[in-house]
Design a protein around this motif. Structure first.
Motif, PDB file in Angstrom:
ATOM      1  N   GLY A 102      55.812 -50.130  26.281  1.00 55.32           N
ATOM      2  CA  GLY A 102      55.414 -49.141  25.285  1.00 55.32           C
ATOM      3  C   GLY A 102      55.045 -49.737  23.936  1.00 55.32           C
ATOM      4  O   GLY A 102      54.780 -49.019  22.980  1.00 55.32           O
ATOM      5  N   ARG A 103      55.036 -51.062  23.854  1.00 53.11           N
ATOM      6  CA  ARG A 103      54.672 -51.725  22.597  1.00 53.11           C
ATOM      7  C   ARG A 103      53.231 -52.208  22.653  1.00 53.11           C
ATOM      8  O   ARG A 103      52.711 -52.487  23.725  1.00 53.11           O
ATOM      9  N   GLY A 104      52.627 -52.326  21.484  1.00 54.83           N
ATOM     10  CA  GLY A 104      51.277 -52.865  21.417  1.00 54.83           C
ATOM     11  C   GLY A 104      51.317 -54.360  21.178  1.00 54.83           C
ATOM     12  O   GLY A 104      52.378 -54.943  20.930  1.00 54.83           O
ATOM     13  N   LEU A 105      50.175 -54.998  21.275  1.00 53.75           N
ATOM     14  CA  LEU A 105      50.041 -56.401  20.878  1.00 53.75           C
ATOM     15  C   LEU A 105      49.565 -56.419  19.429  1.00 53.75           C
ATOM     16  O   LEU A 105      48.785 -55.558  19.017  1.00 53.75           O
ATOM     17  N   TRP A 106      50.060 -57.367  18.646  1.00 53.97           N
ATOM     18  CA  TRP A 106      49.637 -57.449  17.248  1.00 53.97           C
ATOM     19  C   TRP A 106      48.140 -57.714  17.168  1.00 53.97           C
ATOM     20  O   TRP A 106      47.632 -58.611  17.833  1.00 53.97           O
ATOM     21  N   LYS A 107      47.454 -56.935  16.348  1.00 47.73           N
ATOM     22  CA  LYS A 107      45.997 -57.069  16.215  1.00 47.73           C
ATOM     23  C   LYS A 107      45.601 -58.097  15.160  1.00 47.73           C
ATOM     24  O   LYS A 107      44.492 -58.601  15.168  1.00 47.73           O
ATOM     25  N   THR A 108      46.500 -58.384  14.234  1.00 45.22           N
ATOM     26  CA  THR A 108      46.200 -59.335  13.158  1.00 45.22           C
ATOM     27  C   THR A 108      47.130 -60.541  13.285  1.00 45.22           C
ATOM     28  O   THR A 108      48.182 -60.460  13.930  1.00 45.22           O
ATOM     29  N   LYS A 128      50.090 -40.906   7.170  1.00 48.50           N
ATOM     30  CA  LYS A 128      50.598 -42.218   7.567  1.00 48.50           C
ATOM     31  C   LYS A 128      51.995 -42.079   8.161  1.00 48.50           C
ATOM     32  O   LYS A 128      52.841 -41.397   7.589  1.00 48.50           O
ATOM     33  N   THR A 129      52.197 -42.720   9.302  1.00 51.21           N
ATOM     34  CA  THR A 129      53.517 -42.710   9.934  1.00 51.21           C
ATOM     35  C   THR A 129      53.912 -44.137  10.300  1.00 51.21           C
ATOM     36  O   THR A 129      53.066 -44.989  10.575  1.00 51.21           O
ATOM     37  N   PHE A 130      55.208 -44.367  10.299  1.00 52.66           N
ATOM     38  CA  PHE A 130      55.759 -45.659  10.695  1.00 52.66           C
ATOM     39  C   PHE A 130      55.848 -45.701  12.212  1.00 52.66           C
ATOM     40  O   PHE A 130      56.356 -44.778  12.847  1.00 52.66           O
ATOM     41  N   ASN A 131      55.339 -46.770  12.803  1.00 57.52           N
ATOM     42  CA  ASN A 131      55.378 -46.929  14.255  1.00 57.52           C
ATOM     43  C   ASN A 131      56.284 -48.108  14.608  1.00 57.52           C
ATOM     44  O   ASN A 131      55.859 -49.267  14.535  1.00 57.52           O
ATOM     45  N   PRO A 132      57.549 -47.851  15.004  1.00 63.32           N
ATOM     46  CA  PRO A 132      58.478 -48.947  15.290  1.00 63.32           C
ATOM     47  C   PRO A 132      58.091 -49.765  16.522  1.00 63.32           C
ATOM     48  O   PRO A 132      58.615 -50.850  16.735  1.00 63.32           O
ATOM     49  N   ARG A 133      57.165 -49.239  17.339  1.00 63.76           N
ATOM     50  CA  ARG A 133      56.734 -49.949  18.549  1.00 63.76           C
ATOM     51  C   ARG A 133      55.296 -50.480  18.406  1.00 63.76           C
ATOM     52  O   ARG A 133      54.594 -50.667  19.384  1.00 63.76           O
ATOM     53  N   ALA A 134      54.902 -50.734  17.166  1.00 63.71           N
ATOM     54  CA  ALA A 134      53.539 -51.214  16.912  1.00 63.71           C
ATOM     55  C   ALA A 134      53.283 -52.565  17.567  1.00 63.71           C
ATOM     56  O   ALA A 134      52.168 -52.886  17.936  1.00 63.71           O
ATOM     57  N   GLY A 135      54.306 -53.371  17.693  1.00 64.14           N
ATOM     58  CA  GLY A 135      54.169 -54.698  18.281  1.00 64.14           C
ATOM     59  C   GLY A 135      55.543 -55.274  18.568  1.00 64.14           C
ATOM     60  O   GLY A 135      56.555 -54.582  18.469  1.00 64.14           O
ATOM     61  N   TYR A 136      55.564 -56.550  18.897  1.00 66.86           N
ATOM     62  CA  TYR A 136      56.809 -57.197  19.293  1.00 66.86           C
ATOM     63  C   TYR A 136      57.549 -57.793  18.112  1.00 66.86           C
ATOM     64  O   TYR A 136      57.005 -58.603  17.370  1.00 66.86           O
ATOM     65  N   SER A 137      58.806 -57.389  17.943  1.00 60.66           N
ATOM     66  CA  SER A 137      59.707 -57.934  16.939  1.00 60.66           C
ATOM     67  C   SER A 137      61.115 -57.514  17.322  1.00 60.66           C
ATOM     68  O   SER A 137      61.402 -56.322  17.405  1.00 60.66           O
ATOM     69  N   PHE A 138      61.980 -58.495  17.583  1.00 59.89           N
ATOM     70  CA  PHE A 138      63.343 -58.196  18.013  1.00 59.89           C
ATOM     71  C   PHE A 138      64.348 -58.977  17.176  1.00 59.89           C
ATOM     72  O   PHE A 138      65.035 -59.859  17.680  1.00 59.89           O
ATOM     73  N   PRO A 139      64.443 -58.669  15.869  1.00 61.80           N
ATOM     74  CA  PRO A 139      65.328 -59.451  15.002  1.00 61.80           C
ATOM     75  C   PRO A 139      66.806 -59.299  15.349  1.00 61.80           C
ATOM     76  O   PRO A 139      67.616 -60.138  14.953  1.00 61.80           O
ATOM     77  N   PHE A 140      67.154 -58.247  16.082  1.00 64.94           N
ATOM     78  CA  PHE A 140      68.553 -58.020  16.443  1.00 64.94           C
ATOM     79  C   PHE A 140      68.790 -58.154  17.945  1.00 64.94           C
ATOM     80  O   PHE A 140      69.785 -57.683  18.468  1.00 64.94           O
TER      81      PHE A 140
END
Length: 201
Positions: A102-108, A128-140
């Motif tokens: 359900g996540r996207g790949l980073w475009k930039t 404008k809305t915040f999309n927590p699944r815009a791309g991959y990031s798992f800091p926790f």
């Protein structure tokens, strides 16, 4: 640009602002981008308790596996999609079925601080809305064994960033003082940590 571009800088930030991402999407994006770029926990490790099939290779029980989350997430870009898809034939059936989760790949490029990568703009309304699944990031980490203190840590970071933003505009620092270089100790420690605060006039 302030972290609360959708709220006047003169208005104190309320607890409701912190708890509802739809009220301050840009603050959410700034915090997510800080965590993505900081790469505080550079890797996660697990030990297999039974044989594990991973990309066509069987890993025996008792093997320690380290997953470098920041490398994996930084490489999950549209530019690298062909390389990522090359592994599809050896992925497990469940991995192929779930795909990107359900996540996207980073475009930039992922080596730039860009909170806007987390923002989705409605083409009709401009909302404008915040999309927590815009791309991959798992800091926790990710999954059932991810960090138990994630929600508290994120809330503290949002309070800190929002409060700092009310007092100062953080301008660009000179290029020679601005890098993502860091040392890995217990966590990732930056080699350079400079800011250029300017009081709001």
């Amino acid at each position: 640009m302030g972290a609360l571009v959708d709220s006047p800088e003169s208005r104190p930030v309320t607890f409701d602002d912190m708890m509802f991402p739809e009220k301050t999407p840009y603050l959410e994006a700034v915090v997510s981008e800080i965590l993505r770029c900081a790469k505080v926990a550079a890797a996660s490790s697990k030990q297999t308790t039974e044989p594990l099939e991973l990309l066509g290779t069987t890993i025996p029980p008792g093997t320690s596996i380290a997953w470098c989350t920041h490398i994996a997430c930084d490489n999950a870009t549209v530019a690298n999609e062909a390389k990522l898809r090359a592994l599809d034939p050896v992925r497990s059936e469940s991995s192929r079925k779930n795909g990107l989760g359900g996540r996207g790949l980073w475009k930039t490029p992922t080596d730039k601080f860009e909170p806007e990568r987390w923002i989705t703009v409605d083409e009709k309304t401009g909302q404008k809305t915040f999309n927590p699944r815009a791309g991959y990031s798992f800091p926790f980490g990710v999954g059932l064994r991810s960090c138990a203190g994630k929600q508290l840590a994120v809330l503290e970071l949002k309070i800190y960033i929002a409060t700092l933003n009310l007092a100062f505009f953080l301008s660009d620092v000179p290029k020679e003082l601005s890098s993502h270089r860091a040392q890995i100790q217990i966590s990732r420690v930056p080699d350079q940590a400079y800011v250029a605060p300017i009081e709001w006039s």
